[in-house]
Design an enzyme around this catalytic site. Structure first.
Site, PDB file in Angstrom:
ATOM      1  N   ARG A 229      11.472  -6.394   5.055  1.00  0.00           N
ATOM      2  CA  ARG A 229      11.376  -4.961   5.366  1.00  0.00           C
ATOM      3  C   ARG A 229      11.937  -4.684   6.771  1.00  0.00           C
ATOM      4  O   ARG A 229      12.555  -3.656   7.006  1.00  0.00           O
ATOM      5  CB  ARG A 229       9.902  -4.526   5.273  1.00  0.00           C
TER       6      ARG A 229
ATOM      7  N   ARG B 264      -0.670  -9.568  13.179  1.00  0.00           N
ATOM      8  CA  ARG B 264      -1.181  -8.501  12.308  1.00  0.00           C
ATOM      9  C   ARG B 264      -1.973  -9.095  11.144  1.00  0.00           C
ATOM     10  O   ARG B 264      -3.014  -8.545  10.753  1.00  0.00           O
ATOM     11  CB  ARG B 264      -0.019  -7.643  11.781  1.00  0.00           C
TER      12      ARG B 264
ATOM     13  N   ARG C 145      11.245  -0.682  11.935  1.00  0.00           N
ATOM     14  CA  ARG C 145       9.932  -0.884  12.545  1.00  0.00           C
ATOM     15  C   ARG C 145       9.943  -2.134  13.402  1.00  0.00           C
ATOM     16  O   ARG C 145      10.100  -3.242  12.889  1.00  0.00           O
ATOM     17  CB  ARG C 145       8.860  -1.021  11.442  1.00  0.00           C
TER      18      ARG C 145
ATOM     19  N   ARG D  68      -9.798   0.455   8.983  1.00  0.00           N
ATOM     20  CA  ARG D  68      -9.319  -0.889   9.314  1.00  0.00           C
ATOM     21  C   ARG D  68     -10.348  -1.686  10.095  1.00  0.00           C
ATOM     22  O   ARG D  68     -10.092  -2.842  10.435  1.00  0.00           O
ATOM     23  CB  ARG D  68      -8.056  -0.770  10.154  1.00  0.00           C
TER      24      ARG D  68
ATOM     25  N   LYS E  13       0.827  -1.218   0.000  1.00  0.00           N
ATOM     26  CA  LYS E  13       0.000   0.000   0.000  1.00  0.00           C
ATOM     27  C   LYS E  13       0.861   1.267   0.000  1.00  0.00           C
ATOM     28  O   LYS E  13       0.614   2.185  -0.766  1.00  0.00           O
ATOM     29  CB  LYS E  13      -0.928   0.027   1.224  1.00  0.00           C
TER      30      LYS E  13
HETATM   31  P1  ADP Z   1       0.987  -2.219   7.846  1.00  0.00           P
HETATM   32  O1  ADP Z   1       2.339  -1.979   7.261  1.00  0.00           O
HETATM   33  O2  ADP Z   1       0.919  -3.352   8.795  1.00  0.00           O
HETATM   34  O3  ADP Z   1      -0.115  -2.221   6.854  1.00  0.00           O
HETATM   35  P2  ADP Z   1       0.577   0.450   8.944  1.00  0.00           P
HETATM   36  O4  ADP Z   1       1.877   1.076   8.711  1.00  0.00           O
HETATM   37  O5  ADP Z   1      -0.612   0.927   8.150  1.00  0.00           O
HETATM   38  O6  ADP Z   1       0.663  -1.116   8.873  1.00  0.00           O
HETATM   39  O7  ADP Z   1       0.190   0.577  10.507  1.00  0.00           O
HETATM   40  C1  ADP Z   1       1.025   0.072  11.517  1.00  0.00           C
HETATM   41  C2  ADP Z   1       0.211  -0.186  12.796  1.00  0.00           C
HETATM   42  O8  ADP Z   1      -0.459   1.037  13.206  1.00  0.00           O
HETATM   43  C3  ADP Z   1      -0.904  -1.202  12.660  1.00  0.00           C
HETATM   44  O9  ADP Z   1      -0.442  -2.533  12.835  1.00  0.00           O
HETATM   45  C4  ADP Z   1      -1.865  -0.763  13.782  1.00  0.00           C
HETATM   46  O10 ADP Z   1      -1.399  -1.188  15.054  1.00  0.00           O
HETATM   47  C5  ADP Z   1      -1.760   0.752  13.754  1.00  0.00           C
HETATM   48  N1  ADP Z   1      -2.785   1.331  12.863  1.00  0.00           N
HETATM   49  C6  ADP Z   1      -2.573   1.918  11.659  1.00  0.00           C
HETATM   50  N2  ADP Z   1      -3.735   2.317  11.120  1.00  0.00           N
HETATM   51  C7  ADP Z   1      -4.708   1.959  11.993  1.00  0.00           C
HETATM   52  C8  ADP Z   1      -6.130   2.061  12.012  1.00  0.00           C
HETATM   53  N3  ADP Z   1      -6.799   2.607  10.993  1.00  0.00           N
HETATM   54  N4  ADP Z   1      -6.807   1.591  13.095  1.00  0.00           N
HETATM   55  C9  ADP Z   1      -6.155   1.052  14.109  1.00  0.00           C
HETATM   56  N5  ADP Z   1      -4.832   0.892  14.167  1.00  0.00           N
HETATM   57  C10 ADP Z   1      -4.104   1.337  13.128  1.00  0.00           C
END
Ligand code: ADP
Length: 191
Positions: A128, A146, A134, A89, A14
């Site tokens: 990554r 996750r 991270r 989400r 994404k």
């Molecule tokens: P990923 O690379 O896992 O898609 P993101 O970078 O979008 O994740 O987000 C990292 C973390 O931040 C998620 O695992 C979650 O804990 C939190 N997070 C991000 N966006 C949301 C959301 N819309 N609602 C709840 N938690 C979120």
């Protein structure tokens, strides 16, 4: 206005695609994950709260995330449209987004779901984790959590938008350019 939801499991690409789409369609990118990481880095109250959930691979509570998203949209008016990345989400987040769009006399144009199988996601996230800094990309248990949270809480969001005839599945396997081409095709079809 074009308002896109870039959707898909962790590691589906994404963030990479959002950057390319922003350039092509001149949209305002809102990544809730990026905002949480910025807040954590600055050690704000929001960052401290988010960290306790993110470190476990859990979702930050809707009440926190929805308020933050609303503020981000409201402080960036007069844009050609938004790309929502990592939001919504959960179904309550999707409902809150629909309400916010309505208040602004706008609507979601489409949801684009990047499809990538679990094994590939695990590989990409572990890879990554070697360079991203991270913490949530390093521990295989957190990565698995996750992916499970995605299936249980986030996938129903695709059904929510399928009910509005706005959901699109896109093959997320291939080169960055190939996936970008597939996404652009879908966007051009709705805009
Ligand atoms: P990923 O690379 O896992 O898609 P993101 O970078 O979008 O994740 O987000 C990292 C973390 O931040 C998620 O695992 C979650 O804990 C939190 N997070 C991000 N966006 C949301 C959301 N819309 N609602 C709840 N938690 C979120």
């Amino acid at each position: 206005m074009i308002n896109l939801i870039l959707f898909g499991p962790p590691g589906s690409g994404k963030g990479t695609q959002a950057k390319l789409l922003v350039e092509k369609y001149k949209l305002h990118h809102i990544s809730t994950g990026d905002i949480f990481r910025r807040e954590m880095k600055n050690d704000t109250d929001l960052g401290k709260e988010a960290k306790s959930y993110i470190a476990k691979g859990a979702l930050v509570p809707d009440s926190v995330t929805i308020g933050m998203l609303r503020k981000e949209v409201e402080s960036n008016p007069d844009v050609a449209g938004y790309i929502f990345d990592g939001f919504p989400r959960t179904v309550p987040q999707a409902e809150a987004l629909d309400t916010l769009m309505k208040e602004l006399n706008q609507s979601i144009s489409c949801l684009l779901e990047l499809k990538v199988q679990d094994d590939e996601l695990r590989n990409r996230l572990m890879e990554r984790g070697k360079t991203s800094g991270r913490a949530d990309d390093v521990d295989p248990n957190v990565i698995n959590d996750r992916i499970s949270v995605y299936k249980e809480k986030t996938l129903p969001v695709a059904n929510h938008y399928a009910g509005q005839n706005k959901a699109n599945e896109v093959n997320g396997i291939g080169t960055i350019e190939e996936v970008f081409g597939r996404l652009s095709e879908r966007i051009d079809a709705v805009s």
